[in-house]
Motif scaffolding. Structure first.
Motif, PDB file in Angstrom:
ATOM      1  N   HIS A   1     -11.130  10.370  -0.574  1.00 28.32           N
ATOM      2  CA  HIS A   1     -11.808  11.614  -0.186  1.00 28.32           C
ATOM      3  C   HIS A   1     -12.259  11.594   1.274  1.00 28.32           C
ATOM      4  CE1 HIS A   1     -11.647  13.740  -3.951  1.00 28.32           C
ATOM      5  NE2 HIS A   1     -12.117  12.689  -4.611  1.00 28.32           N
ATOM      6  N   LYS A   2     -12.363  10.396   1.849  1.00 28.52           N
ATOM      7  CA  LYS A   2     -12.686  10.284   3.270  1.00 28.52           C
ATOM      8  C   LYS A   2     -11.432  10.320   4.137  1.00 28.52           C
ATOM      9  CE  LYS A   2     -15.908   7.788   4.993  1.00 28.52           C
ATOM     10  NZ  LYS A   2     -16.744   8.870   5.497  1.00 28.52           N
ATOM     11  N   GLY A   3     -10.270  10.417   3.458  1.00 27.99           N
ATOM     12  CA  GLY A   3      -9.015  10.480   4.179  1.00 27.99           C
ATOM     13  C   GLY A   3      -8.489   9.120   4.613  1.00 27.99           C
ATOM     14  N   LEU A   4      -9.095   8.036   4.098  1.00 31.74           N
ATOM     15  CA  LEU A   4      -8.660   6.675   4.438  1.00 31.74           C
ATOM     16  C   LEU A   4      -7.622   6.217   3.411  1.00 31.74           C
ATOM     17  CD1 LEU A   4     -12.201   5.265   5.345  1.00 31.74           C
ATOM     18  CD2 LEU A   4     -10.416   6.061   6.929  1.00 31.74           C
ATOM     19  N   TYR A   5      -6.447   6.845   3.449  1.00 30.20           N
ATOM     20  CA  TYR A   5      -5.415   6.655   2.423  1.00 30.20           C
ATOM     21  C   TYR A   5      -4.922   5.209   2.321  1.00 30.20           C
ATOM     22  CZ  TYR A   5      -5.202  11.776   2.719  1.00 30.20           C
ATOM     23  OH  TYR A   5      -5.502  13.108   2.731  1.00 30.20           O
ATOM     24  N   LYS A   6      -4.678   4.591   3.465  1.00 24.80           N
ATOM     25  CA  LYS A   6      -4.112   3.239   3.444  1.00 24.80           C
ATOM     26  C   LYS A   6      -5.072   2.248   2.777  1.00 24.80           C
ATOM     27  CE  LYS A   6      -1.693  -0.014   6.481  1.00 24.80           C
ATOM     28  NZ  LYS A   6      -1.305  -0.313   7.875  1.00 24.80           N
ATOM     29  N   GLN A   7      -6.354   2.362   3.143  1.00 28.31           N
ATOM     30  CA  GLN A   7      -7.364   1.476   2.537  1.00 28.31           C
ATOM     31  C   GLN A   7      -7.482   1.727   1.030  1.00 28.31           C
ATOM     32  OE1 GLN A   7     -11.154   1.204   4.680  1.00 28.31           O
ATOM     33  NE2 GLN A   7     -10.126   2.032   6.518  1.00 28.31           N
ATOM     34  N   SER A   8      -7.429   2.997   0.664  1.00 28.13           N
ATOM     35  CA  SER A   8      -7.526   3.373  -0.747  1.00 28.13           C
ATOM     36  C   SER A   8      -6.357   2.789  -1.546  1.00 28.13           C
ATOM     37  CB  SER A   8      -7.544   4.897  -0.890  1.00 28.13           C
ATOM     38  OG  SER A   8      -7.621   5.267  -2.241  1.00 28.13           O
ATOM     39  N   LEU A   9      -5.139   2.909  -1.020  1.00 30.90           N
ATOM     40  CA  LEU A   9      -3.944   2.395  -1.707  1.00 30.90           C
ATOM     41  C   LEU A   9      -3.985   0.874  -1.860  1.00 30.90           C
ATOM     42  CD1 LEU A   9      -1.185   4.622  -0.076  1.00 30.90           C
ATOM     43  CD2 LEU A   9      -1.816   4.588  -2.499  1.00 30.90           C
ATOM     44  N   LYS A  10      -4.524   0.201  -0.861  1.00 31.07           N
ATOM     45  CA  LYS A  10      -4.616  -1.259  -0.908  1.00 31.07           C
ATOM     46  C   LYS A  10      -5.523  -1.699  -2.061  1.00 31.07           C
ATOM     47  CE  LYS A  10      -5.508  -5.243   2.085  1.00 31.07           C
ATOM     48  NZ  LYS A  10      -5.992  -5.687   3.405  1.00 31.07           N
ATOM     49  N   ILE A  11      -6.680  -1.046  -2.190  1.00 26.76           N
ATOM     50  CA  ILE A  11      -7.619  -1.366  -3.287  1.00 26.76           C
ATOM     51  C   ILE A  11      -7.001  -1.025  -4.643  1.00 26.76           C
ATOM     52  CG2 ILE A  11      -9.810  -0.664  -4.350  1.00 26.76           C
ATOM     53  CD1 ILE A  11     -10.995  -0.454  -1.554  1.00 26.76           C
ATOM     54  N   LEU A  12      -6.322   0.131  -4.710  1.00 32.24           N
ATOM     55  CA  LEU A  12      -5.701   0.562  -5.969  1.00 32.24           C
ATOM     56  C   LEU A  12      -4.622  -0.412  -6.429  1.00 32.24           C
ATOM     57  CD1 LEU A  12      -5.373   4.417  -5.418  1.00 32.24           C
ATOM     58  CD2 LEU A  12      -6.902   3.258  -7.022  1.00 32.24           C
ATOM     59  N   ASP A  13      -3.847  -0.939  -5.506  1.00 31.06           N
ATOM     60  CA  ASP A  13      -2.778  -1.868  -5.861  1.00 31.06           C
ATOM     61  C   ASP A  13      -3.352  -3.135  -6.497  1.00 31.06           C
ATOM     62  OD1 ASP A  13       0.078  -2.414  -5.819  1.00 31.06           O
ATOM     63  OD2 ASP A  13      -0.397  -4.015  -4.399  1.00 31.06           O
ATOM     64  N   LYS A  14      -4.427  -3.662  -5.898  1.00 30.86           N
ATOM     65  CA  LYS A  14      -5.074  -4.860  -6.455  1.00 30.86           C
ATOM     66  C   LYS A  14      -5.708  -4.559  -7.817  1.00 30.86           C
ATOM     67  CE  LYS A  14      -6.166  -7.242  -2.100  1.00 30.86           C
ATOM     68  NZ  LYS A  14      -7.242  -7.694  -1.191  1.00 30.86           N
ATOM     69  N   ALA A  15      -6.361  -3.399  -7.901  1.00 30.30           N
ATOM     70  CA  ALA A  15      -7.019  -3.005  -9.157  1.00 30.30           C
ATOM     71  C   ALA A  15      -5.995  -2.801 -10.265  1.00 30.30           C
ATOM     72  CB  ALA A  15      -7.824  -1.721  -8.943  1.00 30.30           C
ATOM     73  N   LYS A  16      -4.848  -2.243  -9.930  1.00 25.20           N
ATOM     74  CA  LYS A  16      -3.786  -2.010 -10.923  1.00 25.20           C
ATOM     75  C   LYS A  16      -3.246  -3.330 -11.467  1.00 25.20           C
ATOM     76  CE  LYS A  16       0.174  -0.535  -9.430  1.00 25.20           C
ATOM     77  NZ  LYS A  16       1.147   0.381  -8.811  1.00 25.20           N
ATOM     78  N   THR A  17      -2.999  -4.286 -10.583  1.00 22.24           N
ATOM     79  CA  THR A  17      -2.515  -5.608 -11.002  1.00 22.24           C
ATOM     80  C   THR A  17      -3.512  -6.264 -11.953  1.00 22.24           C
ATOM     81  OG1 THR A  17      -1.355  -5.887  -8.907  1.00 22.24           O
ATOM     82  CG2 THR A  17      -1.766  -7.878 -10.179  1.00 22.24           C
ATOM     83  N   LEU A  18      -4.793  -6.167 -11.583  1.00 21.75           N
ATOM     84  CA  LEU A  18      -5.864  -6.734 -12.418  1.00 21.75           C
ATOM     85  C   LEU A  18      -5.923  -6.042 -13.780  1.00 21.75           C
ATOM     86  CD1 LEU A  18      -8.097  -8.902 -12.061  1.00 21.75           C
ATOM     87  CD2 LEU A  18      -9.641  -7.048 -11.360  1.00 21.75           C
ATOM     88  N   ALA A  19      -5.770  -4.722 -13.785  1.00 18.78           N
ATOM     89  CA  ALA A  19      -5.823  -3.940 -15.031  1.00 18.78           C
ATOM     90  C   ALA A  19      -4.659  -4.297 -15.955  1.00 18.78           C
ATOM     91  CB  ALA A  19      -5.803  -2.450 -14.715  1.00 18.78           C
ATOM     92  N   ILE A  20      -3.447  -4.375 -15.422  1.00 24.96           N
ATOM     93  CA  ILE A  20      -2.265  -4.684 -16.252  1.00 24.96           C
ATOM     94  C   ILE A  20      -2.338  -6.111 -16.784  1.00 24.96           C
ATOM     95  CG2 ILE A  20       0.247  -5.005 -16.173  1.00 24.96           C
ATOM     96  CD1 ILE A  20       0.315  -2.606 -14.191  1.00 24.96           C
ATOM     97  N   THR A  21      -2.782  -7.038 -15.933  1.00 26.46           N
ATOM     98  CA  THR A  21      -2.920  -8.445 -16.352  1.00 26.46           C
ATOM     99  C   THR A  21      -3.899  -8.577 -17.511  1.00 26.46           C
ATOM    100  OG1 THR A  21      -2.481  -9.187 -14.090  1.00 26.46           O
ATOM    101  CG2 THR A  21      -3.515 -10.780 -15.556  1.00 26.46           C
TER     102      THR A  21
END
Length: 519
Positions: free
Chosen positions: A108-128
């Motif tokens: 929502h702050k428009g910091l897309y790259k930072q947001s995607l980086k956190i989401l990728d790590k969170a997704k890996t953790l969630a699937i694991t």
């Protein structure tokens, strides 16, 4: 006697440990809130109260009656925020959800790259960690962000996210269907108890297989397998297939031991799986395996790494002590089991806000059965009447009916036969109304009804005749269920042989152990 008031905020405050209360006050201090803040004053008042009393709060003059509900709601919210910040409550599930929240803020702050980086790590953790519902949410947010932030090959990334979303969706739908089926079967079990004839068996079987989704076991993850085993377990319990119960409860528990990290993440399901395994072993009378499983469960809950929060602690108490009663019932050492009662009653008081009333009533039935086996019939009656007189709770029909049957027997044994005719009539009326009459119960009620007309010298012969009638039901797949609630056969043998019932049951147990040893 005035009924104790239940208040959610009061219960929450009383559930807090000393460290959690200290954490809350530190949290309030960090907010820069004045020490005279009304919600903090309310917290201190509730902390000192032994029972919830609204009049005491109002007398303190911190708030008017019309404003109290808003102040309570505000305090409730602040306590939850404080608990969420407490490191002891930060499990994997909360951490993933927190990372998703952070990523959403960055988006929502428009910091897309930072947001995607956190989401990728969170997704890996969630699937694991088999948190596939949250993983699906993460992929959906990734799709939204990727559509606005184009730095990579969008077509490749889009295909990857679409495939991942589809796969997670299919797994979530399967898990949802299986969990729904499991819950529906559990609800049916609580409402009607076990099947009592072929018609009910066919109805439940059709109900189960009509709703069982197609699946490929080799493609299923931990979560989907867990719900599959749970659904099969409840179907097996309903249809009195205790061998299948043992099979699926064993698969359930083995699934956790094969994925030990899941014990920490899902301790409730681990405890429940062990409880159902013990219940199946109890019904099958597999003494050695039962004792071993109970010992292992109790030991693992004492391990430092086992997450014993408030909820898990109360469930561990519930399941371990429930099965300690069952162990005494198998062994026939009712008198040795009596000290367990005081401990359980103290713990029930401690966990009264965490254990539902139905499970309390199950404990009361087990306590009554322990007293009955030990020959303390008047104490047995006290706990049975707690069940019978509970009009506010919809309990399992079979638990209610056998409570009334055991109540009759206990009255007879205690020599309290002055109102036995009234008890017999009310019990018979109750059972007819519930449509819950086993043939075993019919024969037994008929026998008790005619007991008053039998001459003393003819009573033994009447016991022998009833024993002969009931023996034919001992191995009937539907009727034998009655003997697991109340061992009427052993009671009759105690009357015929003029021995205490615990001696009869103990002798049968020792004979079975010897037979198993030499076979």
């Amino acid at each position: 006697m005035m009924k104790e008031q239940k208040d959610n905020l009061f219960i929450l405050v009383k559930s807090l440990s000393k460290s959690e209360k200290r954490q809350f006050k530190l949290y309030v201090g960090r907010l820069g809130v004045n020490e005279d803040s009304k919600f903090l004053m309310l917290f201190n008042i509730l902390d000192k109260l032994s029972v919830y009393d609204e009049s005491v709060i109002l007398k303190k003059g911190i708030v008017k009656k019309q404003q109290l509900s808003n102040l309570k709601a505000h305090l409730y919210k602040q306590i939850l925020i404080s608990l969420r910040l407490n490191p002891s409550h930060k499990n994997i599930r909360i951490q993933i959800r927190e990372q998703l929240d952070f990523a959403t803020i960055l988006y929502h702050k428009g910091l897309y790259k930072q947001s995607l980086k956190i989401l990728d790590k969170a997704k890996t953790l969630a699937i694991t960690n088999e948190e596939k519902n949250i993983a699906y949410e993460i992929v959906e947010l990734e799709k939204v962000i990727e559509s606005q932030y184009i730095t990579r090959s969008l077509s490749t990334r889009a295909d990857e996210l679409i495939a991942q979303a589809k796969d997670l969706s299919l797994q979530n739908v399967l898990a949802s269907k299986l969990s729904n089926l499991s819950l529906e079967l559990y609800g049916l079990f609580l409402k009607t108890g076990y099947v009592k004839n072929d018609t009910e068996h066919k109805r439940v079987t059709q109900y189960f297989y009509d709703r069982l989704p197609e699946y490929d076991l080799h493609k299923m993850g931990f979560r989907e397998k867990l719900w599959l085993y749970k659904a099969h377990l409840w179907y097996s319990f309903l249809t009195l297939d205790f061998i299948a119960c043992y099979k699926y409860a064993s698969k359930w528990v083995a699934l956790f031991y094969e994925n030990k990290d899941m014990i920490i993440l899902n301790p409730v399901f681990f405890l429940k799986g062990n409880h159902y395994l013990l219940e199946a072993l109890f019904y099958l009378r597999h003494y050695k395996k039962f004792k071993e499983t109970l010992f292992n469960l109790e030991e693992i809950t004492k391990e430092k790494w086992f997450p014993l929060d408030d909820n898990n602690e109360s469930l561990a108490f519930l399941y371990i002590n429930n099965n300690k009663f069952n162990l005494h019932f198998i062994e026939g050492d009712f008198k040795q089991g009596l000290p367990l009662i005081d401990n359980v009653l103290k713990q029930l008081e401690k966990y009264k806000n965490r254990i539902d009333e139905h499970h309390v009533m199950v404990f009361y039935y087990k306590i009554a059965s322990m007293y009955f086996g030990a020959g303390e019939n008047e104490k047995c009656i006290v706990f049975l009447e707690k069940i019978i007189n509970n009009k506010s709770l919809q309990m399992r029909a079979d638990l209610l009916s056998f409570s009334r049957i055991l109540n009759l027997v206990a009255h007879y044994e205690a020599g309290l036969d002055y109102n036995l005719d009234v008890l017999i009539k009310s019990t018979y009326k109750f059972l007819i109304k519930m449509e819950d009459l086993y043939d075993v119960q019919k024969e037994f009620i008929k026998f008790l009804r005619g007991l008053g007309d039998i001459y003393p010298q003819e009573v033994k012969a009447a016991f022998i005749e009833l024993h002969k009638k009931l023996k034919q039901f001992e191995h009937d797949p539907y009727q034998s269920r009655a003997f697991l609630y109340l061992d009427i056969i052993s009671w009759l043998e105690s009357k015929i042989e003029n021995k205490p019932i615990d001696v009869i049951i103990r002798n049968k147990f020792e004979s079975q152990v010897l037979k198993t040893t030499f076979n």
